[in-house]
Write an enzyme that holds these catalytic residues in place. Structure first.
Site, PDB file in Angstrom:
ATOM      1  N   GLY A  10       0.827  -1.212   0.000  1.00 55.42           N
ATOM      2  CA  GLY A  10       0.000   0.000   0.000  1.00 55.42           C
ATOM      3  C   GLY A  10       0.855   1.252   0.000  1.00 55.42           C
ATOM      4  N   GLY A  13      -0.557   4.686  -0.935  1.00 51.45           N
ATOM      5  CA  GLY A  13      -1.688   5.204  -0.180  1.00 51.45           C
ATOM      6  C   GLY A  13      -1.325   6.428   0.652  1.00 51.45           C
ATOM      7  N   ASP A  36       2.449  -1.853  -4.453  1.00 54.01           N
ATOM      8  CA  ASP A  36       1.031  -1.487  -4.397  1.00 54.01           C
ATOM      9  C   ASP A  36       0.330  -2.292  -5.484  1.00 54.01           C
ATOM     10  OD1 ASP A  36      -1.520   0.002  -4.167  1.00 54.01           O
ATOM     11  OD2 ASP A  36      -0.305   1.410  -3.003  1.00 54.01           O
ATOM     12  N   ARG A  38      -1.155  -1.195  -7.972  1.00 58.59           N
ATOM     13  CA  ARG A  38      -0.734  -0.697  -9.286  1.00 58.59           C
ATOM     14  C   ARG A  38       0.167   0.526  -9.120  1.00 58.59           C
ATOM     15  NH1 ARG A  38      -5.896   0.034  -8.490  1.00 58.59           N
ATOM     16  NH2 ARG A  38      -6.449   2.133  -7.887  1.00 58.59           N
ATOM     17  N   TYR A 140     -14.656  -2.684   8.170  1.00 64.35           N
ATOM     18  CA  TYR A 140     -13.258  -2.273   8.375  1.00 64.35           C
ATOM     19  C   TYR A 140     -12.849  -2.508   9.831  1.00 64.35           C
ATOM     20  CZ  TYR A 140      -9.405   1.154   8.824  1.00 64.35           C
ATOM     21  OH  TYR A 140      -8.221   1.783   9.084  1.00 64.35           O
ATOM     22  N   LYS A 144     -10.131  -5.099  11.483  1.00 61.33           N
ATOM     23  CA  LYS A 144      -8.996  -4.655  12.294  1.00 61.33           C
ATOM     24  C   LYS A 144      -8.971  -5.374  13.650  1.00 61.33           C
ATOM     25  CE  LYS A 144      -6.966  -1.786   9.466  1.00 61.33           C
ATOM     26  NZ  LYS A 144      -5.665  -2.136   8.870  1.00 61.33           N
ATOM     27  N   ILE A 170      -5.684  10.346  10.134  1.00 60.15           N
ATOM     28  CA  ILE A 170      -4.369  10.924   9.840  1.00 60.15           C
ATOM     29  C   ILE A 170      -4.505  12.090   8.859  1.00 60.15           C
ATOM     30  CG2 ILE A 170      -2.032  10.445   9.004  1.00 60.15           C
ATOM     31  CD1 ILE A 170      -2.721   8.827  11.497  1.00 60.15           C
TER      32      ILE A 170
END
Ligand code: SER
Length: 317
Positions: A10, A13, A36, A38, A140, A144, A170
């Site tokens: 990632g 990201g 990643d 892509r 999500y 987690k 963040i």
């Protein structure tokens, strides 16, 4: 290759973009393999495409580059996950499982980002404790919680050196978040600098735990660099920076841009935000490995605005 490479999943990201750059600054460009799903151009140097569901390719890259550590940032965030729960579960869970299996096989150190999304309506919302009821209301959050437990399991059963923090929302100027409930807190700064009004998808009084990117990167690296015996929680550490509401961040921005306007149009993300904590008790992180945040709202806001001004000035000239 005989080097000790750090692999980031990632890497294109929101956090990956900045973390990869900081790792390269510290350890050298060739010591960090960015991956990643892509290539988007953010991390062109030493980049390999990697779908975290492809365990064979993961193993091949670990062997090819002599990988010793993985920062596993690839995941589907809270709001996007609600649009397609099964897909989010698959990426978040099976992806982590592949990383943990690889860590066991190759003896790797792993960083796993958890989130304030592990908490739900059953948890005290103010100064949410480390050991609280974890009954999240998003796929999500469920992934987690399960992920944290798998991390602890792999540590206890197989001795995998896996470390994790529960990130708050963040906020950074270098990259954009994708599909989270806290995304408003980045978008609002962009609108202010562009001279546009902002329509917020959360109500004005929705208080959430947040953190400025430099604090988040420092927390991550301090955790990963701490001696193993200091990491006494192997599920995931509560981590706190600053808590504020959309109305408060608007007021802070108005100190710099008095004409800045915000309207409120809460959507499905309001319900997610309302199930999350307002503030976090991170005393274990402080005690165990010396965590201390540096940025409050005023310092964060002025730094964000200054960097975004530079960014937009450069992009028009
Ligand atoms: N920022 C994330 C989200 O909003 C929370 O971890 O989904």
């Amino acid at each position: 290759m005989e080097t000790e490479t750090i692999l980031v999943t990632g890497a294109n990201g929101q956090i990956g973009t900045v973390l990869t750059e900081e790792l390269r600054r510290r350890f050298g460009t060739s010591a960090v393999l960015s991956t990643d799903i892509r290539q988007t151009g953010a991390n062109n140097i030493l980049f390999e495409e990697l779908d975290v569901l492809d365990s064979a390719r993961l193993s091949a890259l670990i062997e090819k580059y002599g990988v010793k550590q993985i920062y596993h940032l690839a995941a589907i965030l809270s709001a996007k996950g609600e649009k397609n729960p099964k897909w989010a579960w698959e990426i978040n869970m099976a992806g982590l499982f592949n990383i943990l299996e690889a860590a066991r096989k190759y003896g790797l150190r792993v960083f796993f980002p958890s989130s304030i999304a592990v908490f739900g309506g059953m948890t005290p919302r103010v100064d949410t404790p480390q050991h609280a009821v974890l009954q999240p209301e998003t796929v999500y959050g469920i992934s987690k919680v399960a992920g944290e437990n798998w991390c602890q399991y792999f540590h206890q059963k197989y001795g995998v050196d896996v470390r994790s923090v529960r990130y708050p929302g963040i906020i950074g100027y270098e990259s954009l978040p994708g599909g989270g409930t806290t995304d408003y807190a980045v978008e609002i700064f962009h609108s202010a600098v562009k001279g546009e009004a902002y329509e917020c998808f959360l109500g004005p009084d929705t208080r959430l735990p947040m953190m400025y990117m430099p604090d988040a990167i420092r927390a991550t690296l301090e955790l990963m660099e701490a001696p193993s015996e200091k990491i006494r929680i192997r599920s995931s550490y509560n981590l706190a920076g600053v808590s504020f509401t959309p109305a408060e961040v608007k007021e802070e921005i108005q100190k710099h841009y008095p004409a800045f306007e915000v309207s409120y149009k809460p959507d499905f993300r309001q319900e997610i935000a309302s199930s999350w904590p307002e503030s976090i008790d991170d005393s274990y992180a402080r005690e165990h490995w010396g965590w201390k945040p540096q940025y409050g709202l005023p310092e964060m806001a002025s730094d964000m605005l200054e960097h975004l001004r530079e960014y937009y000035a450069a992009s028009v000239s």
